[in-house]
Design an enzyme around this catalytic site. Structure first.
Site, PDB file in Angstrom:
ATOM      1  N   ARG A 173     -85.432  44.118  73.563  1.00  0.00           N
ATOM      2  CA  ARG A 173     -86.122  44.905  72.552  1.00  0.00           C
ATOM      3  C   ARG A 173     -87.565  44.442  72.478  1.00  0.00           C
ATOM      4  NH1 ARG A 173     -84.350  45.062  66.294  1.00  0.00           N
ATOM      5  NH2 ARG A 173     -85.202  42.974  66.385  1.00  0.00           N
ATOM      6  N   THR A 189     -92.755  47.221  69.415  1.00  0.00           N
ATOM      7  CA  THR A 189     -92.324  48.608  69.176  1.00  0.00           C
ATOM      8  C   THR A 189     -90.869  48.683  68.721  1.00  0.00           C
ATOM      9  OG1 THR A 189     -91.505  48.877  71.426  1.00  0.00           O
ATOM     10  CG2 THR A 189     -93.847  49.364  71.052  1.00  0.00           C
ATOM     11  N   ASP A 247     -81.315  33.834  71.224  1.00  0.00           N
ATOM     12  CA  ASP A 247     -81.903  32.490  71.114  1.00  0.00           C
ATOM     13  C   ASP A 247     -80.880  31.477  70.625  1.00  0.00           C
ATOM     14  OD1 ASP A 247     -84.404  33.132  72.046  1.00  0.00           O
ATOM     15  OD2 ASP A 247     -85.231  33.574  70.060  1.00  0.00           O
ATOM     16  N   ASP A 276     -81.732  35.391  65.514  1.00  0.00           N
ATOM     17  CA  ASP A 276     -81.819  35.969  66.867  1.00  0.00           C
ATOM     18  C   ASP A 276     -80.617  35.475  67.683  1.00  0.00           C
ATOM     19  OD1 ASP A 276     -82.464  36.184  69.728  1.00  0.00           O
ATOM     20  OD2 ASP A 276     -84.384  36.928  68.980  1.00  0.00           O
TER      21      ASP A 276
HETATM   22  C1  PRP Z   1     -81.000  41.710  70.584  1.00  0.00           C
HETATM   23  C2  PRP Z   1     -79.520  42.001  70.478  1.00  0.00           C
HETATM   24  C3  PRP Z   1     -79.445  43.458  70.833  1.00  0.00           C
HETATM   25  C4  PRP Z   1     -80.719  44.002  70.239  1.00  0.00           C
HETATM   26  C5  PRP Z   1     -80.388  44.667  68.954  1.00  0.00           C
HETATM   27  O1  PRP Z   1     -81.364  41.534  71.892  1.00  0.00           O
HETATM   28  O2  PRP Z   1     -78.752  41.175  71.306  1.00  0.00           O
HETATM   29  O3  PRP Z   1     -79.402  43.716  72.237  1.00  0.00           O
HETATM   30  O4  PRP Z   1     -81.577  42.879  69.997  1.00  0.00           O
HETATM   31  O5  PRP Z   1     -81.491  45.288  68.414  1.00  0.00           O
HETATM   32  P1  PRP Z   1     -81.620  46.879  68.301  1.00  0.00           P
HETATM   33  O6  PRP Z   1     -80.317  47.374  67.764  1.00  0.00           O
HETATM   34  O7  PRP Z   1     -82.745  47.056  67.322  1.00  0.00           O
HETATM   35  O8  PRP Z   1     -81.950  47.422  69.653  1.00  0.00           O
HETATM   36  P2  PRP Z   1     -82.877  41.136  72.310  1.00  0.00           P
HETATM   37  O9  PRP Z   1     -83.698  42.367  72.524  1.00  0.00           O
HETATM   38  O10 PRP Z   1     -83.413  40.145  71.324  1.00  0.00           O
HETATM   39  O11 PRP Z   1     -82.697  40.509  73.735  1.00  0.00           O
HETATM   40  P3  PRP Z   1     -81.893  39.194  74.188  1.00  0.00           P
HETATM   41  O12 PRP Z   1     -80.440  39.523  74.086  1.00  0.00           O
HETATM   42  O13 PRP Z   1     -82.346  39.040  75.597  1.00  0.00           O
HETATM   43  O14 PRP Z   1     -82.282  38.052  73.301  1.00  0.00           O
HETATM   44  N1  URA Z   2     -81.481  41.087  67.399  1.00  0.00           N
HETATM   45  C1  URA Z   2     -81.013  39.904  66.964  1.00  0.00           C
HETATM   46  O1  URA Z   2     -80.694  39.018  67.763  1.00  0.00           O
HETATM   47  N2  URA Z   2     -80.897  39.705  65.637  1.00  0.00           N
HETATM   48  C2  URA Z   2     -81.219  40.651  64.732  1.00  0.00           C
HETATM   49  O2  URA Z   2     -81.076  40.411  63.519  1.00  0.00           O
HETATM   50  C3  URA Z   2     -81.702  41.878  65.202  1.00  0.00           C
HETATM   51  C4  URA Z   2     -81.815  42.084  66.550  1.00  0.00           C
END
Ligand code: PRP
Ligand code: URA
Length: 209
Positions: free
Chosen positions: A104, A108, A203, A200
Site C-alpha cells: 500500500r 495515496t 512490520d 503495522d
Molecule cells: C498491509 C496489510 C494489507 C494492507 C491493508 O500491507 O497487510 O495488505 O496493508 O491495507 P488496505 O486494506 O488499506 O489496502 P502493507 O501495504 O503494509 O504491505 P506489507 O504487507 O508488505 O507490510
Molecule cells: N496495514 C496494517 O498493517 N495495519 C493497519 O492498521 C492498516 C493497514
C-alpha cells in the site's frame, strides 16, 4: 451480497487480544498470528463437502467421511499474509500456495502490484486469500481482481482484523466473495491504520520496525 463472518471462538478472541498489545515482540506476534490463522481456517472450512467412502479398519469394514469438494489453495498477500500461511497449512497440508505481491503506497493508500505466481489449476480450486489486515480494502480488492483475471471463481478472504471501510469496499467490489474475520474494529485513522487495531502487521511479523 457477500457474507461477513466474525469468528468469535474464545481461543481466537483471546489470541487476538494478545497480539493487539504493543509490548508483544516479533517472535510471539509471528507465532500467534500463525495460530490464529490455523484456528480461523478450521472455522472457515466448516462448509466443505464430505462424501462417504468404504474402508477397512484393522478390525472390520466401515463407512467413513472424506473431503470431496474442490481442492484448496491459499494465497497470501505479500508480505504480511505470509504470516498466516503455515497456520492454514497445519490444517490443510495438501493445499497449494500462490503468492500475490502488493504493498500500500503510504501517501495515496492505493495498492501497488509487484508479484503474482499462482497454482496452474487455481481456477478449479477453492481459494483462500489471507492477509492479517483489511483496512481501506484496496489491497484485498486488487488481489481478488488479479485472481479473477487468472480464472479463479471460488474465492474467500480471511483477515484477522478489519475496518468497516474495508468490509464495505470489498462487498461492493466483490459481492461474490465471503469474508472471514476475527475482529471488526471501529474506524481508520488519517494514515489508513485500523483503530484500535494492532499496528503495522508486516512490520510486527517480520520485525522491520
Ligand atoms: C498491509 C496489510 C494489507 C494492507 C491493508 O500491507 O497487510 O495488505 O496493508 O491495507 P488496505 O486494506 O488499506 O489496502 P502493507 O501495504 O503494509 O504491505 P506489507 O504487507 O508488505 O507490510
Ligand atoms: N496495514 C496494517 O498493517 N495495519 C493497519 O492498521 C492498516 C493497514
Amino acid at each position: 451480497m457477500s457474507k461477513v463472518m466474525i469468528l468469535d471462538h474464545p481461543l481466537i478472541q483471546h489470541k487476538l487480544g494478545v497480539i493487539r498489545r504493543k509490548d508483544v515482540g516479533t517472535k510471539d506476534f509471528r507465532t500467534i498470528v500463525s495460530e490464529i490463522a490455523g484456528l480461523m481456517c478450521y472455522e472457515a472450512t466448516r462448509d466443505l463437502k464430505l462424501t462417504d467412502v468404504e474402508i477397512e479398519t484393522p478390525i472390520a469394514r466401515a463407512t467413513v467421511k472424506e473431503l470431496s469438494g474442490r481442492k484448496l489453495a491459499v494465497i497470501p498477500i505479500l508480505r504480511a499474509g505470509l504470516g498466516m500461511v503455515d497456520g492454514v497449512l497445519t490444517m490443510i497440508p495438501a493445499a497449494k500456495v500462490g503468492h500475490i505481491g502488493l504493498y500500500r503506497d503510504p501517501e495515496t493508500l492505493k495498492p501497488v502490484e509487484y508479484y503474482c505466481k499462482l497454482p496452474e489449476d487455481c481456477g478449479e480450486r477453492e481459494v483462500f486469500v489471507v492477509d492479517p489486515m483489511l483496512a481501506t480494502g484496496g489491497s484485498a480488492s486488487a488481489a481478488i481482481t488479479m485472481l479473477k483475471e487468472h480464472g479463479c471463481r471460488h474465492i474467500r478472504v480471511m483477515n484477522i482484523l478489519a475496518a468497516p471501510e474495508g468490509v464495505k469496499r470489498l462487498q461492493e467490489d466483490h459481492p461474490d466473495v465471503d469474508i472471514y474475520i476475527a475482529g471488526l474494529d471501529d474506524h481508520l485513522n488519517d494514515h489508513g491504520y485500523i483503530v484500535p487495531g494492532l499496528g503495522d502487521a508486516g512490520d510486527r511479523i517480520f520485525g522491520t520496525k
